[in-house]
Motif scaffolding. Structure first.
Motif, PDB file in Angstrom:
ATOM      1  N   LYS A   9      76.283 -28.384 -64.226  1.00  0.00           N
ATOM      2  CA  LYS A   9      77.493 -28.063 -64.974  1.00  0.00           C
ATOM      3  C   LYS A   9      78.503 -29.197 -64.839  1.00  0.00           C
ATOM      4  O   LYS A   9      78.832 -29.623 -63.722  1.00  0.00           O
ATOM      5  CB  LYS A   9      78.077 -26.752 -64.456  1.00  0.00           C
ATOM      6  CG  LYS A   9      79.328 -26.289 -65.166  1.00  0.00           C
ATOM      7  CD  LYS A   9      79.810 -24.969 -64.573  1.00  0.00           C
ATOM      8  CE  LYS A   9      81.117 -24.499 -65.180  1.00  0.00           C
ATOM      9  NZ  LYS A   9      81.560 -23.222 -64.567  1.00  0.00           N
ATOM     10  N   LYS A  34      73.274 -26.897 -76.003  1.00  0.00           N
ATOM     11  CA  LYS A  34      73.951 -27.642 -77.059  1.00  0.00           C
ATOM     12  C   LYS A  34      73.190 -28.934 -77.365  1.00  0.00           C
ATOM     13  O   LYS A  34      72.679 -29.590 -76.475  1.00  0.00           O
ATOM     14  CB  LYS A  34      75.385 -27.971 -76.637  1.00  0.00           C
ATOM     15  CG  LYS A  34      76.263 -26.735 -76.453  1.00  0.00           C
ATOM     16  CD  LYS A  34      77.719 -27.102 -76.198  1.00  0.00           C
ATOM     17  CE  LYS A  34      77.986 -27.697 -74.837  1.00  0.00           C
ATOM     18  NZ  LYS A  34      77.764 -26.734 -73.726  1.00  0.00           N
ATOM     19  N   LEU A  64      74.155 -32.254 -78.828  1.00  0.00           N
ATOM     20  CA  LEU A  64      75.298 -33.087 -79.160  1.00  0.00           C
ATOM     21  C   LEU A  64      74.842 -34.512 -79.462  1.00  0.00           C
ATOM     22  O   LEU A  64      73.847 -34.980 -78.894  1.00  0.00           O
ATOM     23  CB  LEU A  64      76.297 -33.098 -78.008  1.00  0.00           C
ATOM     24  CG  LEU A  64      76.738 -31.721 -77.502  1.00  0.00           C
ATOM     25  CD1 LEU A  64      77.602 -31.871 -76.257  1.00  0.00           C
ATOM     26  CD2 LEU A  64      77.485 -30.971 -78.585  1.00  0.00           C
ATOM     27  N   SER A  98      82.575 -34.369 -71.445  1.00  0.00           N
ATOM     28  CA  SER A  98      82.982 -33.276 -70.548  1.00  0.00           C
ATOM     29  C   SER A  98      84.480 -33.018 -70.571  1.00  0.00           C
ATOM     30  O   SER A  98      84.943 -32.013 -70.021  1.00  0.00           O
ATOM     31  CB  SER A  98      82.530 -33.579 -69.115  1.00  0.00           C
ATOM     32  OG  SER A  98      83.393 -34.516 -68.474  1.00  0.00           O
ATOM     33  N   ARG A 139      82.276 -30.549 -66.102  1.00  0.00           N
ATOM     34  CA  ARG A 139      83.561 -30.300 -66.750  1.00  0.00           C
ATOM     35  C   ARG A 139      84.578 -31.280 -66.161  1.00  0.00           C
ATOM     36  O   ARG A 139      84.800 -31.317 -64.962  1.00  0.00           O
ATOM     37  CB  ARG A 139      83.999 -28.851 -66.510  1.00  0.00           C
ATOM     38  CG  ARG A 139      85.358 -28.489 -67.119  1.00  0.00           C
ATOM     39  CD  ARG A 139      85.767 -27.081 -66.721  1.00  0.00           C
ATOM     40  NE  ARG A 139      84.903 -26.083 -67.348  1.00  0.00           N
ATOM     41  CZ  ARG A 139      84.616 -24.898 -66.789  1.00  0.00           C
ATOM     42  NH1 ARG A 139      85.073 -24.613 -65.588  1.00  0.00           N
ATOM     43  NH2 ARG A 139      83.858 -24.029 -67.438  1.00  0.00           N
ATOM     44  N   PHE A 191      85.960 -32.445 -73.367  1.00  0.00           N
ATOM     45  CA  PHE A 191      86.172 -31.630 -74.561  1.00  0.00           C
ATOM     46  C   PHE A 191      85.347 -30.343 -74.575  1.00  0.00           C
ATOM     47  O   PHE A 191      85.700 -29.389 -75.261  1.00  0.00           O
ATOM     48  CB  PHE A 191      85.849 -32.442 -75.822  1.00  0.00           C
ATOM     49  CG  PHE A 191      86.682 -33.685 -75.938  1.00  0.00           C
ATOM     50  CD1 PHE A 191      87.972 -33.629 -76.443  1.00  0.00           C
ATOM     51  CD2 PHE A 191      86.183 -34.914 -75.522  1.00  0.00           C
ATOM     52  CE1 PHE A 191      88.747 -34.778 -76.541  1.00  0.00           C
ATOM     53  CE2 PHE A 191      86.950 -36.060 -75.611  1.00  0.00           C
ATOM     54  CZ  PHE A 191      88.241 -36.002 -76.118  1.00  0.00           C
ATOM     55  N   THR A 192      84.239 -30.336 -73.844  1.00  0.00           N
ATOM     56  CA  THR A 192      83.414 -29.143 -73.740  1.00  0.00           C
ATOM     57  C   THR A 192      82.684 -29.175 -72.405  1.00  0.00           C
ATOM     58  O   THR A 192      82.334 -30.260 -71.916  1.00  0.00           O
ATOM     59  CB  THR A 192      82.400 -29.039 -74.888  1.00  0.00           C
ATOM     60  OG1 THR A 192      81.683 -27.799 -74.802  1.00  0.00           O
ATOM     61  CG2 THR A 192      81.394 -30.182 -74.857  1.00  0.00           C
ATOM     62  N   THR A 193      82.484 -28.027 -71.817  1.00  0.00           N
ATOM     63  CA  THR A 193      81.719 -27.971 -70.574  1.00  0.00           C
ATOM     64  C   THR A 193      80.245 -28.174 -70.896  1.00  0.00           C
ATOM     65  O   THR A 193      79.694 -27.525 -71.786  1.00  0.00           O
ATOM     66  CB  THR A 193      81.912 -26.629 -69.866  1.00  0.00           C
ATOM     67  OG1 THR A 193      83.310 -26.456 -69.580  1.00  0.00           O
ATOM     68  CG2 THR A 193      81.133 -26.575 -68.568  1.00  0.00           C
ATOM     69  N   LEU A 194      79.617 -29.088 -70.194  1.00  0.00           N
ATOM     70  CA  LEU A 194      78.189 -29.330 -70.329  1.00  0.00           C
ATOM     71  C   LEU A 194      77.444 -28.491 -69.300  1.00  0.00           C
ATOM     72  O   LEU A 194      77.871 -28.390 -68.140  1.00  0.00           O
ATOM     73  CB  LEU A 194      77.879 -30.814 -70.127  1.00  0.00           C
ATOM     74  CG  LEU A 194      78.512 -31.759 -71.156  1.00  0.00           C
ATOM     75  CD1 LEU A 194      78.367 -33.210 -70.713  1.00  0.00           C
ATOM     76  CD2 LEU A 194      77.884 -31.550 -72.526  1.00  0.00           C
ATOM     77  N   TYR A 195      76.322 -27.921 -69.718  1.00  0.00           N
ATOM     78  CA  TYR A 195      75.525 -27.059 -68.850  1.00  0.00           C
ATOM     79  C   TYR A 195      74.097 -27.589 -68.758  1.00  0.00           C
ATOM     80  O   TYR A 195      73.640 -28.326 -69.646  1.00  0.00           O
ATOM     81  CB  TYR A 195      75.502 -25.638 -69.403  1.00  0.00           C
ATOM     82  CG  TYR A 195      76.828 -24.923 -69.329  1.00  0.00           C
ATOM     83  CD1 TYR A 195      77.215 -24.243 -68.165  1.00  0.00           C
ATOM     84  CD2 TYR A 195      77.695 -24.928 -70.413  1.00  0.00           C
ATOM     85  CE1 TYR A 195      78.434 -23.585 -68.093  1.00  0.00           C
ATOM     86  CE2 TYR A 195      78.927 -24.278 -70.345  1.00  0.00           C
ATOM     87  CZ  TYR A 195      79.288 -23.614 -69.190  1.00  0.00           C
ATOM     88  OH  TYR A 195      80.503 -22.972 -69.110  1.00  0.00           O
ATOM     89  N   ASP A 228      71.682 -28.812 -71.805  1.00  0.00           N
ATOM     90  CA  ASP A 228      72.337 -29.448 -72.946  1.00  0.00           C
ATOM     91  C   ASP A 228      71.755 -30.839 -73.163  1.00  0.00           C
ATOM     92  O   ASP A 228      71.335 -31.516 -72.211  1.00  0.00           O
ATOM     93  CB  ASP A 228      73.841 -29.561 -72.707  1.00  0.00           C
ATOM     94  CG  ASP A 228      74.576 -28.235 -72.847  1.00  0.00           C
ATOM     95  OD1 ASP A 228      73.950 -27.241 -73.277  1.00  0.00           O
ATOM     96  OD2 ASP A 228      75.786 -28.201 -72.536  1.00  0.00           O
ATOM     97  N   THR A 237      77.371 -32.592 -83.959  1.00  0.00           N
ATOM     98  CA  THR A 237      76.328 -31.734 -83.420  1.00  0.00           C
ATOM     99  C   THR A 237      75.143 -31.675 -84.383  1.00  0.00           C
ATOM    100  O   THR A 237      75.278 -31.906 -85.583  1.00  0.00           O
ATOM    101  CB  THR A 237      76.825 -30.304 -83.178  1.00  0.00           C
ATOM    102  OG1 THR A 237      77.243 -29.740 -84.428  1.00  0.00           O
ATOM    103  CG2 THR A 237      78.000 -30.301 -82.218  1.00  0.00           C
TER     104      THR A 237
END
Length: 285
Positions: free
Chosen positions: A133, A72, A74, A227, A135, A229-233, A236, A99
């Motif tokens: 990761k 992602k 962002l 984190s 979250r 609002f969306t899981t970061l991997y 990203d 984004t």
């Protein structure tokens, strides 16, 4: 460490800069710099290498994005108090998120103006590259999820962004609007991400001359907040906002045109140089 990738588009090879600033080939150790490379365990394996045994790269040639197939992309808007002031915007109560649809490009690859663009602008920004990761992480732990940092030029078409209704995204996601690099500098080399000088010039004129000190929401806050609002991997990217001096903030406004040269950099993270071209799809592939 300073990790980077070099070579023609689609044929990049992994590399690093050693302590003396010499480029060293990593292709005998890893096939590429990927999201998996950025995990704490795998970064530690690279740190343990005897860099003197790695082949020297001379010349380096083109530098690509610092990792293959980032995740992602962002971004955070109006995240510098002095930039908010120059645009006559209130200081946000919470981070403004959007984004970039564009695939990141190399730090010195061309900026290609979209068809009919009239207000393409520049923005030097600190980029965060995630390594673990994340979250619902707490702010106090947030920096442990960061693999490293990089320079980003958040190129923006202001008419698309601000005058064409809807979200900001369509002014941010045009092809070539995300140069990143030259390096991914691992977090252990950046003592304080909130104390980095940053600058940008167009045709030799300094327009931006700021510091991450004036961020409204610091790196740790942003990683923790996003984190929620969306899981970061791993892999990203978060582009964290820009200091004052953008073209939109000039009187009268100044925007990029074909033939311009953009140079930018951040303390400890290297520099970028981009040539600006009129719309030409041949430059995109």
């Amino acid at each position: 460490m300073k990790l980077f990738r070099h070579g023609p588009v689609g044929q990049e090879r992994p590399a690093l800069l050693d302590a003396q600033g010499q480029a060293r080939d990593l292709s005998g150790v890893i096939s590429d710099i990927t999201a998996d490379t950025l995990t704490p365990e795998n970064l530690q394996k690279l740190r343990a290498l005897d860099t003197n045994t790695l082949p020297v790269i001379e010349p380096v040639g083109r530098i690509g994005t610092p990792l293959q197939n980032p995740g992602k992309f962002l971004c955070v808007g109006l995240n510098y108090s002095d930039h908010a002031a120059e645009t006559n915007s209130p200081v946000p109560a919470e981070p403004i998120l959007f984004t970039k649809w564009s695939k990141p490009s190399g730090p010195n690859d061309p900026i290609v103006l979209p068809q009919n663009s009239v207000k393409t602008d520049w923005e030097v920004e600190l980029g965060i590259i995630i390594g673990s990761k994340a979250r619902y992480v707490e702010k106090d732990d947030a920096l442990s999820y960061v693999a490293g940092y990089a320079v980003i030029n958040d190129v923006s078409e202001r008419e698309y962004q601000l005058e064409r209704s809807g979200t900001w995204d369509k002014g941010k996601g045009c092809d070539t609007f995300g140069p990143i690099g030259p390096w991914l500098v691992t977090g252990d080399e950046i003592a304080d991400p909130q104390n980095l000088g940053m600058w940008l010039e167009v045709n030799g004129k300094r327009f931006q001359n700021g510091s991450t000190k004036t961020m409204i929401f610091d790196v740790a806050t942003l990683v923790s907040y996003i984190s929620q609002f969306t899981t970061l991997y791993p892999g990203d990217i978060i582009s964290t906002g820009t200091p004052p001096g953008v073209g939109l903030g000039q009187t009268p406004h100044v925007f990029l045109k074909a033939g311009d040269t953009v140079k930018l950099g951040i303390e400890g993270l290297g520099e970028q140089t981009q040539q600006v071209f009129a719309w030409d799809p041949a430059l995109l592939d």
